[in-house]
Scaffold this active site. Structure first.
Site, mmCIF file in Angstrom:
data_model
loop_
_atom_site.group_PDB
_atom_site.id
_atom_site.type_symbol
_atom_site.label_atom_id
_atom_site.label_comp_id
_atom_site.label_asym_id
_atom_site.label_seq_id
_atom_site.Cartn_x
_atom_site.Cartn_y
_atom_site.Cartn_z
ATOM 1 N N GLY A 249 4.379 14.965 2.644
ATOM 2 C CA GLY A 249 2.945 14.283 2.982
ATOM 3 C C GLY A 249 1.762 14.880 2.958
ATOM 4 O O GLY A 249 0.507 14.497 4.148
ATOM 5 N N GLY A 293 6.252 13.798 -2.588
ATOM 6 C CA GLY A 293 6.355 12.703 -2.964
ATOM 7 C C GLY A 293 4.989 12.073 -3.568
ATOM 8 O O GLY A 293 5.130 12.181 -4.526
ATOM 9 N N CYS A 362 -0.268 -15.968 -2.874
ATOM 10 C CA CYS A 362 -0.767 -18.090 -2.156
ATOM 11 C C CYS A 362 -1.072 -16.630 -0.625
ATOM 12 O O CYS A 362 0.456 -17.358 0.470
ATOM 13 C CB CYS A 362 0.494 -19.160 -2.181
ATOM 14 S SG CYS A 362 0.184 -19.637 -3.480
ATOM 15 N N GLU A 363 -1.512 -15.872 -0.319
ATOM 16 C CA GLU A 363 -2.013 -14.868 1.108
ATOM 17 C C GLU A 363 -2.935 -14.916 0.715
ATOM 18 O O GLU A 363 -3.645 -13.663 -0.207
ATOM 19 C CB GLU A 363 -0.406 -14.281 0.712
ATOM 20 C CG GLU A 363 -0.946 -13.523 1.438
ATOM 21 C CD GLU A 363 -0.072 -13.824 3.017
ATOM 22 O OE1 GLU A 363 1.518 -14.579 2.787
ATOM 23 O OE2 GLU A 363 0.207 -13.914 4.316
HETATM 24 C C1 LIG Z 1 7.981 10.292 2.977
HETATM 25 C C2 LIG Z 1 8.815 11.310 2.833
HETATM 26 C C3 LIG Z 1 8.774 12.095 2.627
HETATM 27 C C4 LIG Z 1 7.007 12.512 1.266
HETATM 28 O O1 LIG Z 1 6.345 11.854 2.031
HETATM 29 P P1 LIG Z 1 4.686 12.327 0.751
HETATM 30 O O2 LIG Z 1 3.466 11.452 2.126
HETATM 31 O O3 LIG Z 1 5.546 11.142 0.222
HETATM 32 O O4 LIG Z 1 4.616 13.422 -0.087
HETATM 33 C C5 LIG Z 1 9.025 13.497 2.655
HETATM 34 N N1 LIG Z 1 10.431 13.972 3.390
HETATM 35 C C6 LIG Z 1 10.476 12.574 4.126
HETATM 36 C C7 LIG Z 1 11.583 12.776 5.293
HETATM 37 C C8 LIG Z 1 9.958 11.696 4.268
HETATM 38 O O5 LIG Z 1 10.295 10.567 4.824
#
Ligand SMILES: *Cc1c(COP(=O)(O)O)cnc(C)c1O
Length: 432
Positions: A249, A293, A362-363
């Site tokens: 996150g 991520g 088309c949106e």
């Molecule tokens: C989406 C997710 C992440 C990664 O979140 P990021 O914001 O991309 O770092 C990690 N763990 C879980 C369980 C997620 O669903």
């Protein structure tokens, strides 16, 4: 100067990704095309891995949250960088297995894994199934029993933290479809149930409080709440868990003005909280996992488009239409996400115009950005949208039967195709 270290401008005034001229890349691969700096991705991976090693003395692991951008090349990079992988579906799991990723380092998430997905995961020996609800717990125990296996699991907990981010990407509060609630006693009931099953081994807990979070406090608070719950379990049930997964996150820069706290600072502060809380509650230090991520891939890519039409509506606005849009980047239509956009072949010129960059679908809502500063552009110019590495390709669709673009990765200034672009025949390959 830019939102990412991998970007620059060369002597021709063209935008570069890891030294590669984006105008040349647009010519070679066509547009739209998504261009990653593999060097930047690997640097981000190494920074996370060394940070967890430093702060937890090797007693931890970084899992790449593959949903941010999942393909075989990305799985191979994570494997080579010594990381684990977080997957949330059978398709992501299949991609990892097909790429030769070691399954014991895969954590399987999701709030509604199907029976087929659970069977597939157990058969292939995934490292952990992160169980979301009581139905899944029962299902998994039965599946493991039928396959003659014992499955290691974590329980997904909602720690009740309100992280300040977009509503759609908040996941830690009680009103969330993910996980077991602490406040209601649901989480403790799940622990009791899990330890009563014979084909399941409960090794720890997981939480993930949201995405694109800029503050450190919610992460510190989540770690504390999770450890307090672990201490309660130890006291009530006499069990001490070995693993604590604190999720991902961490926010990234989309705009120059965005100021996420460096994750190294996050890592240090949260590690302090973990150590202090363990000491205060008389817990052994758990094996700590984190799941970045977006922060691994988000700022490591740009999307290149060709300008088709420039429609000036007097006293209203100027639409600059490009040859992609919501099909390769649905984040604006989903969340009104902000992006920096610039003309790749005029990167040194001032962004003197204010325009709306529109996609080709088309949106009416198919926009890449509204009221964005941009150089004066004309048909044939190449536009670069920055920080499009996370939740873009992975959220792409074939709406209007628009084929997905190719993905290129630049390493040591050399581009290489990571995902082929789809063709029109790909659009009909499953049609009967
Ligand atoms: C989406 C997710 C992440 C990664 O979140 P990021 O914001 O991309 O770092 C990690 N763990 C879980 C369980 C997620 O669903």
């Amino acid at each position: 100067m830019y939102v990412s270290d991998c970007l620059g401008v060369n002597e021709k005034g063209h935008l570069t990704v890891s030294g590669c001229d984006t105008v040349d890349l647009a010519k070679e691969y066509g547009t739209p095309v998504i261009v990653y700096s593999e060097d930047q991705i690997r640097q981000n991976c190494r920074d996370f891995v060394s940070s967890i090693d430093e702060n937890y003395g090797g007693n931890g692991m970084v899992l790449y949250a593959s949903k941010a951008f999942c393909c075989k090349k990305m799985c191979r990079i994570c494997k080579e960088e010594g990381m684990g992988l977080d997957v949330v579906s059978g398709g992501e799991l299949y991609t990892a297995i097909d790429a030769g990723f070691p399954t014991e380092k895969i954590y399987f998430h999701g709030n509604n894994k199907t029976v087929a997905e659970l069977v597939y995961a157990v058969e292939h020996g995934v490292g952990r199934v992160v169980v979301d609800n009581i139905f899944e717990l029962e299902r998994l125990d039965k599946i493991a029993h039928d396959l003659g296996k014992k499955v290691k699991i974590l329980l997904r907990i909602k720690p009740g933290i309100d992280a300040h981010t977009h509503d759609f990407i908040r996941t830690g509060q009680i009103d969330s479809k993910f996980g077991f609630a602490l406040e209601t006693g649901e989480a403790m009931d799940a622990v009791v149930k899990a330890i009563s099953f014979t084909n399941i081994e409960l090794v720890g807990l997981h939480c993930h409080i949201g995405s694109q979070i800029f503050d450190i406090d919610p992460f510190e608070l989540a770690a504390k709440v999770m450890l307090e719950f672990m201490a309660d379990i130890k006291q009530d049930k006499g069990i001490e868990f070995k693993e604590l997964n604190l999720g991902g996150g961490f926010g990234i820069k989309y705009l120059k003005t965005d100021a996420p706290r460096p994750f190294t600072e996050y890592m240090k502060k949260v590690a302090c909280v973990v150590k202090e809380t363990c000491k205060a509650l008389n817990l052994d230090m758990p094996f700590v996992l984190i799941e970045p991520g977006r922060s691994i891939v988000g700022a490591a890519a740009v999307t290149l488009y060709t300008v088709g039409a420039v429609k000036k509506i007097p006293d209203v606005r100027t639409y600059v239409s490009v040859d992609g849009g919501m099909t390769d980047n649905p984040r604006y239509i989903l969340y009104q996400s902000k992006y920096e956009i610039l003309c790749a072949n005029k990167a040194n010129e001032e962004r003197s115009e204010t325009v709306t960059v529109a996609g080709k679908c088309c949106e009416s809502g198919d926009l890449v950005q509204e009221w964005a500063p941009l150089q004066k552009v004309e048909p044939g110019d190449i536009l670069a949208v920055l920080s499009t590495g996370a939740y873009n390709y992975s959220m792409a669709s074939n709406y209007n039967r628009v084929p997905r673009p190719p993905v290129v990765m630049v390493k040591d200034s050399k581009p290489e195709l990571a995902i082929r672009g789809e063709s029109f025949s790909d659009m009909v390959k499953n049609d009967l």
